[in-house]
Scaffold this motif. Structure first.
Motif, PDB file in Angstrom:
ATOM      1  N   VAL A   1      33.692  44.001  42.875  1.00  0.00           N
ATOM      2  CA  VAL A   1      32.454  42.442  42.799  1.00  0.00           C
ATOM      3  C   VAL A   1      33.395  42.546  41.451  1.00  0.00           C
ATOM      4  CG1 VAL A   1      30.613  41.802  42.351  1.00  0.00           C
ATOM      5  CG2 VAL A   1      31.377  42.764  44.642  1.00  0.00           C
ATOM      6  N   ALA A   2      33.400  42.913  39.527  1.00  0.00           N
ATOM      7  CA  ALA A   2      33.745  42.852  39.073  1.00  0.00           C
ATOM      8  C   ALA A   2      35.563  43.131  38.283  1.00  0.00           C
ATOM      9  CB  ALA A   2      33.000  44.055  37.840  1.00  0.00           C
ATOM     10  N   HIS A   3      35.932  42.783  39.924  1.00  0.00           N
ATOM     11  CA  HIS A   3      37.403  42.548  39.576  1.00  0.00           C
ATOM     12  C   HIS A   3      37.625  42.205  38.639  1.00  0.00           C
ATOM     13  CE1 HIS A   3      39.344  45.579  42.691  1.00  0.00           C
ATOM     14  NE2 HIS A   3      39.056  46.046  41.835  1.00  0.00           N
ATOM     15  N   VAL A   4      37.727  40.537  38.468  1.00  0.00           N
ATOM     16  CA  VAL A   4      38.005  39.359  37.723  1.00  0.00           C
ATOM     17  C   VAL A   4      37.559  40.014  36.320  1.00  0.00           C
ATOM     18  CG1 VAL A   4      37.505  37.214  37.218  1.00  0.00           C
ATOM     19  CG2 VAL A   4      37.516  37.475  39.743  1.00  0.00           C
ATOM     20  N   TRP A   5      35.967  40.195  35.954  1.00  0.00           N
ATOM     21  CA  TRP A   5      35.995  40.232  34.665  1.00  0.00           C
ATOM     22  C   TRP A   5      36.717  41.282  34.151  1.00  0.00           C
ATOM     23  CZ3 TRP A   5      32.872  36.477  32.789  1.00  0.00           C
ATOM     24  CH2 TRP A   5      32.049  35.849  34.359  1.00  0.00           C
ATOM     25  N   ILE A   6      37.169  42.753  34.871  1.00  0.00           N
ATOM     26  CA  ILE A   6      37.542  43.636  34.357  1.00  0.00           C
ATOM     27  C   ILE A   6      39.337  43.199  34.182  1.00  0.00           C
ATOM     28  CG2 ILE A   6      39.091  45.809  35.088  1.00  0.00           C
ATOM     29  CD1 ILE A   6      36.363  46.583  36.830  1.00  0.00           C
ATOM     30  N   SER A   7      39.709  41.922  34.785  1.00  0.00           N
ATOM     31  CA  SER A   7      40.812  42.332  34.504  1.00  0.00           C
ATOM     32  C   SER A   7      41.255  40.818  33.577  1.00  0.00           C
ATOM     33  CB  SER A   7      41.316  40.779  35.283  1.00  0.00           C
ATOM     34  OG  SER A   7      40.605  39.384  36.252  1.00  0.00           O
ATOM     35  N   ILE A   8      39.854  40.469  33.155  1.00  0.00           N
ATOM     36  CA  ILE A   8      40.117  39.087  31.328  1.00  0.00           C
ATOM     37  C   ILE A   8      39.812  40.590  30.419  1.00  0.00           C
ATOM     38  CG2 ILE A   8      38.234  38.265  30.206  1.00  0.00           C
ATOM     39  CD1 ILE A   8      37.237  36.918  32.319  1.00  0.00           C
ATOM     40  N   SER A   9      39.209  41.332  30.080  1.00  0.00           N
ATOM     41  CA  SER A   9      40.290  42.541  29.052  1.00  0.00           C
ATOM     42  C   SER A   9      41.388  43.201  29.531  1.00  0.00           C
ATOM     43  CB  SER A   9      38.745  43.617  29.287  1.00  0.00           C
ATOM     44  OG  SER A   9      38.475  44.563  30.501  1.00  0.00           O
ATOM     45  N   PHE A  10      41.341  43.254  30.644  1.00  0.00           N
ATOM     46  CA  PHE A  10      42.922  43.851  30.840  1.00  0.00           C
ATOM     47  C   PHE A  10      44.389  42.579  30.203  1.00  0.00           C
ATOM     48  CE2 PHE A  10      42.194  47.353  34.203  1.00  0.00           C
ATOM     49  CZ  PHE A  10      41.475  48.247  33.700  1.00  0.00           C
ATOM     50  N   CYS A  11      43.418  41.557  30.771  1.00  0.00           N
ATOM     51  CA  CYS A  11      44.555  40.892  30.257  1.00  0.00           C
ATOM     52  C   CYS A  11      44.509  40.489  28.994  1.00  0.00           C
ATOM     53  CB  CYS A  11      44.335  39.053  31.553  1.00  0.00           C
ATOM     54  SG  CYS A  11      45.492  37.982  31.209  1.00  0.00           S
ATOM     55  N   THR A  12      43.427  40.311  28.453  1.00  0.00           N
ATOM     56  CA  THR A  12      44.034  40.481  26.422  1.00  0.00           C
ATOM     57  C   THR A  12      44.367  41.427  26.159  1.00  0.00           C
ATOM     58  OG1 THR A  12      42.023  39.300  26.938  1.00  0.00           O
ATOM     59  CG2 THR A  12      42.016  40.517  24.929  1.00  0.00           C
ATOM     60  N   MET A  13      44.326  42.853  26.408  1.00  0.00           N
ATOM     61  CA  MET A  13      44.720  43.891  25.991  1.00  0.00           C
ATOM     62  C   MET A  13      46.697  43.544  26.842  1.00  0.00           C
ATOM     63  SD  MET A  13      42.426  46.734  26.938  1.00  0.00           S
ATOM     64  CE  MET A  13      43.085  48.385  26.492  1.00  0.00           C
ATOM     65  N   TYR A  14      46.681  43.482  27.384  1.00  0.00           N
ATOM     66  CA  TYR A  14      47.960  43.469  27.827  1.00  0.00           C
ATOM     67  C   TYR A  14      49.537  41.986  26.715  1.00  0.00           C
ATOM     68  CZ  TYR A  14      52.528  42.250  30.833  1.00  0.00           C
ATOM     69  OH  TYR A  14      53.599  42.444  31.259  1.00  0.00           O
ATOM     70  N   ALA A  15      48.015  40.562  27.028  1.00  0.00           N
ATOM     71  CA  ALA A  15      48.656  39.697  25.938  1.00  0.00           C
ATOM     72  C   ALA A  15      48.701  39.988  24.163  1.00  0.00           C
ATOM     73  CB  ALA A  15      47.722  38.618  25.682  1.00  0.00           C
ATOM     74  N   ILE A  16      48.221  41.734  24.342  1.00  0.00           N
ATOM     75  CA  ILE A  16      47.599  41.806  22.524  1.00  0.00           C
ATOM     76  C   ILE A  16      49.464  42.577  22.215  1.00  0.00           C
ATOM     77  CG2 ILE A  16      46.651  43.447  21.527  1.00  0.00           C
ATOM     78  CD1 ILE A  16      43.781  41.887  22.065  1.00  0.00           C
ATOM     79  N   ALA A  17      49.539  43.393  23.568  1.00  0.00           N
ATOM     80  CA  ALA A  17      50.285  44.442  23.734  1.00  0.00           C
ATOM     81  C   ALA A  17      51.652  43.729  23.629  1.00  0.00           C
ATOM     82  CB  ALA A  17      50.525  45.796  24.746  1.00  0.00           C
ATOM     83  N   ILE A  18      52.241  42.139  24.510  1.00  0.00           N
ATOM     84  CA  ILE A  18      53.408  42.143  24.221  1.00  0.00           C
ATOM     85  C   ILE A  18      53.164  41.583  22.945  1.00  0.00           C
ATOM     86  CG2 ILE A  18      54.055  40.093  25.036  1.00  0.00           C
ATOM     87  CD1 ILE A  18      54.118  42.939  27.160  1.00  0.00           C
ATOM     88  N   LEU A  19      52.847  40.567  22.563  1.00  0.00           N
ATOM     89  CA  LEU A  19      52.466  39.679  21.038  1.00  0.00           C
ATOM     90  C   LEU A  19      52.696  41.018  20.199  1.00  0.00           C
ATOM     91  CD1 LEU A  19      52.776  37.241  19.538  1.00  0.00           C
ATOM     92  CD2 LEU A  19      49.685  37.208  19.976  1.00  0.00           C
TER      93      LEU A  19
END
Length: 315
Positions: free
Chosen positions: A25-43
């Motif tokens: 149920v929380a996958h979408v919310w978890i994905s927000i933090s994961f996506c943010t960390m991924y963007a920070i890592a890439i940038l």
């Protein structure tokens, strides 16, 4: 009935990744933090590579090793995050058998490379502080290149037996992996064979390869601290140790979560499965996200270049 099931799952064409069981149920919310960390890592890591390439004064062993670390982090995150996000956002759970083993190889191979690069950076800190007059003659560009190549080959070769063993096992229990990526132990646990040799070799890699890395880094920092504390003034001690403080923070960000995960898997059987999986995911995401931030904040040359870059853009 059991024979039929065994036939269905022997060497399956695909595996099913469940994401984080119990927290669907929380996958979408978890994905927000994961996506943010991924963007920070890439940038962040691309910014490190760009700054070192553009500023000739940073063409030194420390920054070459930092670039190696950035490339390793980019590959590590990119081998896991896109598939995780597709599971969280689009419920795309299937992964081809060969793709799963390839992902497993990349994850463990580049974790080994990162550990090796941290050892090389510890060597650079040791030579810079304990033998400063010989630094440029010991760590020449050809030597740095050979060290980087050795760390890359070590990671590729050491992890290769895990891939070969994983590919040879018959898989007939199930094709469901209860996490969002293909970790070695999660894949091997699905095999319907005696996989102790895979487990033993995995422990060998953990203790005899990465364990030796930790010992080497510890010995290096003992010598560094002895040299630092032998300096006459507090300002000199702080200034000298500051040259390696970024590296020390990166080491802690890489090894401490791994240590806690190892303890958790052995002594935390009462912890919920989703907690184990979340911590394991954070272990893969935290170092690539934190490394460029730590070096950007703690390293004056990179911080100054970054500020001038933004100032120039604004003007």
């Amino acid at each position: 009935m059991s024979d039929s099931n065994a036939t269905d799952f022997t060497n399956p064409a695909t595996f099913i990744l469940l994401g984080i069981p119990g927290l669907e149920v929380a996958h979408v919310w978890i994905s927000i933090s994961f996506c943010t960390m991924y963007a920070i890592a890439i940038l962040g890591n691309f910014t490190i590579l760009f700054i070192v390439k553009m500023k000739s004064s940073l063409h030194e062993p420390m920054y070459y090793f930092l670039c190696m670390l950035a490339v390793t982090d980019l590959v590590l995150t990119t081998s896991t995050l896109p598939k995780m996000l597709s599971i969280f956002w689009f419920n795309s759970r299937e992964i081809d058998f060969s793709a799963c083993l390839t992902q497993m190889y990349f994850i463990h191979c580049f974790l080994e490379m990162e550990s090796g690069i941290l050892v090389a950076m510890a060597l650079d800190c040791y030579v810079a502080i304990c033998h400063p007059l010989r630094h440029s003659t010991i760590l020449t560009n050809p030597v740095v290149s050979k060290i980087g190549l050795a760390m890359m080959l070590r990671g590729c070769i050491v992890i290769l037996p895990l891939l070969i063993l994983a590919r040879q096992w018959p898989y007939c229990r199930t094709n469901i992996i209860p996490q969002p990526y293909c970790a070695h132990i999660a894949v091997v646990n699905l095999a319907c064979a005696d996989t102790r040799i895979s487990s033993y070799y995995g422990l060998f890699v953990l203790f005899c390869v990465m364990g030796l890395d930790v010992i080497f880094i510890t010995v290096s920092y003992v010598q560094i601290l002895r040299a630092v504390f032998s300096l006459p003034t507090k300002d000199a001690r702080l200034k000298t140790f500051g040259t390696c403080s970024s590296h020390l923070f990166v080491i802690l960000a890489f090894y401490i979560p791994g240590f806690f995960i190892s303890l958790m898997y052995r002594f935390g059987q009462n912890l919920a499965l989703h907690f184990h999986i979340l911590i394991a995911n954070m272990y893969l995401l935290m170092p690539p996200t934190l490394n460029p931030i730590i070096y950007g904040v703690r390293t004056k040359e990179i911080r100054g270049r970054l500020l001038r870059l933004f100032t120039h853009e604004e003007s």
